[in-house]
Write a protein that holds these residues in place. Structure first.
Motif, short mmCIF file in Angstrom:
data_model
loop_
_atom_site.label_atom_id
_atom_site.label_comp_id
_atom_site.label_asym_id
_atom_site.label_seq_id
_atom_site.Cartn_x
_atom_site.Cartn_y
_atom_site.Cartn_z
N PRO A 37 0.80 -1.22 0.00
CA PRO A 37 0.00 0.00 0.00
C PRO A 37 0.84 1.28 0.00
CG PRO A 37 0.04 -0.96 2.19
CD PRO A 37 0.75 -1.93 1.29
N CYS A 38 0.29 2.29 -0.69
CA CYS A 38 0.86 3.63 -0.66
C CYS A 38 -0.26 4.61 -0.99
CB CYS A 38 2.00 3.76 -1.67
SG CYS A 38 2.72 5.43 -1.73
N THR A 39 -0.75 5.32 0.01
CA THR A 39 -1.83 6.30 -0.19
C THR A 39 -1.37 7.67 0.28
OG1 THR A 39 -2.79 5.75 1.96
CG2 THR A 39 -3.64 4.56 0.04
N PHE A 40 -1.94 8.71 -0.33
CA PHE A 40 -1.53 10.09 -0.01
C PHE A 40 -2.70 11.01 -0.37
CE2 PHE A 40 -0.37 8.94 -4.25
CZ PHE A 40 -0.72 10.02 -5.03
N PRO A 41 -2.67 12.26 0.05
CA PRO A 41 -3.75 13.20 -0.30
C PRO A 41 -3.80 13.41 -1.80
CG PRO A 41 -2.46 14.05 1.53
CD PRO A 41 -1.72 12.87 1.01
N PRO A 42 -4.98 13.25 -2.41
CA PRO A 42 -5.08 13.44 -3.86
C PRO A 42 -4.63 14.83 -4.26
CG PRO A 42 -7.09 12.48 -2.97
CD PRO A 42 -6.27 12.91 -1.80
N ALA A 43 -3.91 14.89 -5.39
CA ALA A 43 -3.40 16.18 -5.87
C ALA A 43 -3.11 16.07 -7.34
CB ALA A 43 -2.13 16.56 -5.10
N PRO A 44 -3.28 17.15 -8.07
CA PRO A 44 -2.96 17.12 -9.50
C PRO A 44 -1.45 17.06 -9.74
CG PRO A 44 -3.52 19.36 -8.81
CD PRO A 44 -3.78 18.47 -7.63
N ASN A 45 -1.12 16.58 -10.93
CA ASN A 45 0.28 16.51 -11.36
C ASN A 45 1.15 15.71 -10.39
OD1 ASN A 45 -0.37 18.21 -13.57
ND2 ASN A 45 -0.10 20.03 -12.26
N SER A 46 0.60 14.58 -9.90
CA SER A 46 1.36 13.73 -8.97
C SER A 46 2.24 12.78 -9.75
CB SER A 46 0.40 12.94 -8.07
OG SER A 46 -0.42 13.81 -7.32
N SER A 47 3.44 12.54 -9.24
CA SER A 47 4.34 11.54 -9.83
C SER A 47 4.77 10.56 -8.75
CB SER A 47 5.57 12.23 -10.44
OG SER A 47 6.32 12.88 -9.44
N VAL A 48 4.92 9.31 -9.15
CA VAL A 48 5.18 8.22 -8.18
C VAL A 48 6.47 7.50 -8.55
CG1 VAL A 48 4.29 6.10 -7.14
CG2 VAL A 48 2.69 7.90 -7.84
N ARG A 49 7.26 7.18 -7.54
CA ARG A 49 8.44 6.33 -7.73
C ARG A 49 8.49 5.33 -6.57
NH1 ARG A 49 13.97 9.12 -9.15
NH2 ARG A 49 14.32 6.98 -9.90
N TRP A 50 8.78 4.08 -6.92
CA TRP A 50 8.95 3.03 -5.91
C TRP A 50 10.43 2.62 -5.89
CZ3 TRP A 50 6.25 0.66 -2.09
CH2 TRP A 50 4.87 0.87 -2.03
N PHE A 51 10.90 2.38 -4.68
CA PHE A 51 12.27 1.91 -4.48
C PHE A 51 12.24 0.59 -3.69
CE2 PHE A 51 12.34 6.44 -4.94
CZ PHE A 51 13.47 6.72 -5.69
N ARG A 52 13.12 -0.30 -4.09
CA ARG A 52 13.29 -1.56 -3.34
C ARG A 52 14.72 -1.63 -2.87
NH1 ARG A 52 14.98 -6.92 -4.41
NH2 ARG A 52 13.99 -8.44 -3.02
N GLN A 53 14.87 -1.68 -1.54
CA GLN A 53 16.21 -1.64 -0.95
C GLN A 53 16.96 -0.41 -1.46
OE1 GLN A 53 15.02 -4.12 1.07
NE2 GLN A 53 17.08 -4.95 1.22
N ASP A 54 16.23 0.73 -1.57
CA ASP A 54 16.77 2.01 -2.02
C ASP A 54 17.25 2.01 -3.47
OD1 ASP A 54 16.27 3.35 0.37
OD2 ASP A 54 18.16 2.63 1.25
N VAL A 55 16.81 1.03 -4.26
CA VAL A 55 17.10 0.99 -5.69
C VAL A 55 15.79 1.22 -6.43
CG1 VAL A 55 17.94 -0.39 -7.61
CG2 VAL A 55 19.03 -0.57 -5.36
N ALA A 56 15.78 2.21 -7.34
CA ALA A 56 14.57 2.56 -8.07
C ALA A 56 14.07 1.38 -8.90
CB ALA A 56 14.82 3.77 -8.96
N MET A 57 12.75 1.16 -8.86
CA MET A 57 12.13 0.09 -9.61
C MET A 57 11.67 0.62 -10.97
SD MET A 57 9.88 -1.76 -6.64
CE MET A 57 9.39 -3.07 -7.76
N PRO A 58 11.54 -0.25 -11.97
CA PRO A 58 11.05 0.19 -13.29
C PRO A 58 9.65 0.78 -13.16
CG PRO A 58 11.96 -2.03 -13.40
CD PRO A 58 11.88 -1.69 -11.96
#
Length: 376
Positions: A37-58
């Protein structure tokens, strides 16, 4: 009011800044879909990045934008290689948001088998659980408890996926034939403890006489289902099943007229089976009853011997011995006839010359012509 006003409010209150983030722990199952899960206050122009063990995921692993406030990461088939710490980073008009997720992956216990093995040259109980992670813990007990020290031998073997098979063996205690052996399996991730128990016995009955095969559930099984099966060296065949919810039992067609179950006793743990007019050829073998409910099973196996009554056995012996007696009588008569024949034949052969000689002498005495008297 403009969007810039709300941005100023968020920044002023420190809401938009990234603060200390508490880790959320998620446990997923091997080969099943997994949600981080990852939830946050809705907002326009949002960008998301996920990291695993501090390494960016595709970016293809999750939606690159999530203006609805939901940036949950979905793993289609979780595996042990997916374990670790994940971090979700969201940047929007309101600021930045982060969520950290600690992912645990497990393969829970799906089933437990308990059987008797004699492959080691002696009788032992064998408890097996397959495809489990993390390595399970296996413990043994008996009912009633015994003062003897139980010394099981347990082996753990991992496959190429990292899943474990646990194989635990316990030698059967001598001089205590009516013991219930209990195997329990649990894992360090928690979850239910699985229990399987087994009792064996030997029963002797007479052909044509009704026989009760006992089966009693342990007290910790409440409202279980019941299954009976039979084997005479081949694959087990179903005899009947009992459903605790409906309170009804259903017998296999081949057994309808040969078995009877008291459905009123089953809810109280008595699943004994009445075998009516058993026959040696058809009903001698191994009968198994299984009480089952989620995470718990109890089995009882009875080796049933059906003896032929003495009367029937006597008839069989008589039908056998009269043939032997007849053969002996015929042989004796033949022997007597042969002796008589040989005796008569012998007398005939010896008597012929002697009779001729006697007859000649008699004739010579009686013949007057051949008699000479002295002259006077």
């Amino acid at each position: 009011m403009s969007a810039y006003f709300w941005i100023w409010i968020y920044l002023a209150l420190g809401i938009g800044a990234v603060a200390g983030v508490a880790d959320e722990t998620v446990t997923c199952v091997v080969s099943e879909q997994c949600h981080l899960p990852c939830t946050f206050p809705p907002a326009p122009n949002s960008s998301v990045r996920w990291f695993r063990q501090d390494v960016a995921m595709p970016a293809g692993a999750f939606p690159a934008t999530a203006e609805d406030g939901n940036a949950t990461l979905v793993l289609q088939e979780a595996g042990l290689k997916d374990r670790g710490t994940y971090r979700c980073h969201v940047r929007s008009a309101w600021g930045e948001h982060e969520a950290r997720v600690v992912l645990k992956v497990e393969a829970p216990v799906r089933g437990l088998s308990l059987e008797v093995s004699r492959l080691s040259g002696y009788e032992e109980m064998k408890c097996t659980v397959r495809d489990v992670f993390p390595p399970p813990r296996v413990t043994w007990a008996t009912e009633p408890p015994t003062f003897e020290d139980l010394r099981p031998v347990t082996r753990m073997l991992a496959d190429k996926r990292g899943l474990y098979t646990a194989d635990s063996k316990l030698r059967v205690l001598k001089g205590q034939p009516d013991l219930i052996y209990i195997c329990k399996v649990s894992t360090s991730y928690g979850g239910p403890t699985w229990t399987s128990s087994l009792r064996e016995r030997a029963i002797t009955g007479k052909e044509g006489h009704d026989l009760t095969i006992p089966c009693f559930a342990p007290p910790y099984l409440n409202g279980p289902t019941l299954r009976w099966s039979f084997s005479n060296g081949e694959d087990p065949a179903s005899i009947l099943t009992y459903d605790s919810r409906s309170g009804r039992s259903v017998s296999a067609p081949a057994w309808e007229r040969h078995v009877e179950l008291d459905g009123f006793r089953v809810p109280f743990g008595d699943g004994s089976l009445r075998l009516m007019a058993p026959q040696h050829a058809s009903h001698e073998g191994t009968y198994s009853c299984v009480f089952a409910m989620p995470y718990n099973t109890h089995s009882e196996r009875s080796d049933v011997a059906i003896h032929v009554p003495d009367a029937s056995r006597g008839v069989a012996q008589t039908s056998h011995w009269w043939i032997v007696g007849l053969v002996a009588a015929v042989a004796a008569l033949a022997l007597v006839a042969m002796v008589v024949y040989l005796k008569l034949r012998g007398n005939t052969a010896k008597g012929l010359p002697r009779d001729v000689e006697e007859e000649t002498e008699l004739n010579s005495v009686k013949d007057p012509a051949s008699t000479h008297f002295p002259s006077r």
